[in-house]
Scaffold this motif. Structure first.
Motif: not given
Length: 221
Positions: A123-136
């Motif tokens: 859950m702590a990694k979720m914001p970064k994962m969402v941001a990386d997905w949007r960036k990709a």
């Protein structure tokens, strides 16, 4: 009503007596309430009338009157060891069962805590994962638009050079694409080289400015 019933009972009695007349029971080997001890030489002895188990049963019921030596009923050292091992395996003590329950509860609690830690970390990694997905996704859309624009530009150049009936799979068109890619790589290298030179010049100027002594000023007012 009574007559048919009497006839039925009469026939049933006749059949029962006829069957009973042909039955001859074996004579009893003991008297009523006596003890049955099979003859070891009799080949018709049943299996449950043999061995130490039946002798233990006789001794437990009739005692010394059974004629069984009680010393023969005790297990041998090897049998006693096997019984002890079997008891440890299949009949653990109360303390062992309590220890096993505590150990299972401890393991279950550790698994639960580990799972909760893993969920919290994810859950702590979720914001970064969402941001990386949007960036990709943005980069993929940008690349797709650049590819479309490049293809359109190449098509216009090919039409200017070879006419409107150009085939995108023709060797001439593919050769032109290779040449243009080479030119673009050269231009990109030149731009990067110029940027490095500008950065190097700016760094040299900054170092020179930092190392030059400051002019002395008169402190009088």
């Amino acid at each position: 009503m009574a007559l048919p019933m009497q006839r039925c009972w009469g026939r049933l009695r006749a059949v029962t007596l006829q069957c009973a007349a042909g039955y001859h029971a074996k004579p009893r080997t003991t008297g009523f309430g006596g003890m049955y001890k099979p003859d070891p030489a009799d080949p018709d002895i049943k299996e449950w009338h043999k061995g130490p188990k039946y002798e233990a049963k006789l001794y437990g019921r009739y005692g010394s009157a059974s004629g069984v030596n009680p010393e023969s009923l005790w297990p041998s050292p090897e049998q006693l060891l096997l019984l002890q091992e079997e008891e440890k395996e299949w009949y653990p003590s109360l303390q062992e069962m309590l220890n096993n329950v505590k150990q299972r509860e401890k393991e279950a609690l550790q698994k639960k805590l580990e799972r909760e830690r893993m969920i919290a970390a994810n859950m702590a990694k979720m914001p970064k994962m969402v941001a990386d997905w949007r960036k990709a996704k943005r980069e993929a859309r940008l690349k797709e638009r650049e590819e479309k624009a490049k293809k359109q530009r190449l098509l216009l150049l090919a039409q200017e050079k070879f006419g409107t009936s150009v085939d995108l799979r023709s060797p001439k068109f593919l050769e032109m694409v290779k040449e243009m890619e080479k030119e673009e790589k050269k231009k990109l290298k030149a731009v990067k080289r110029q940027q490095r030179e500008e950065e190097r010049a700016a760094m040299t100027a900054a170092i020179k400015a930092a190392t030059q002594p400051k002019p002395e000023t008169d402190g009088a007012v």
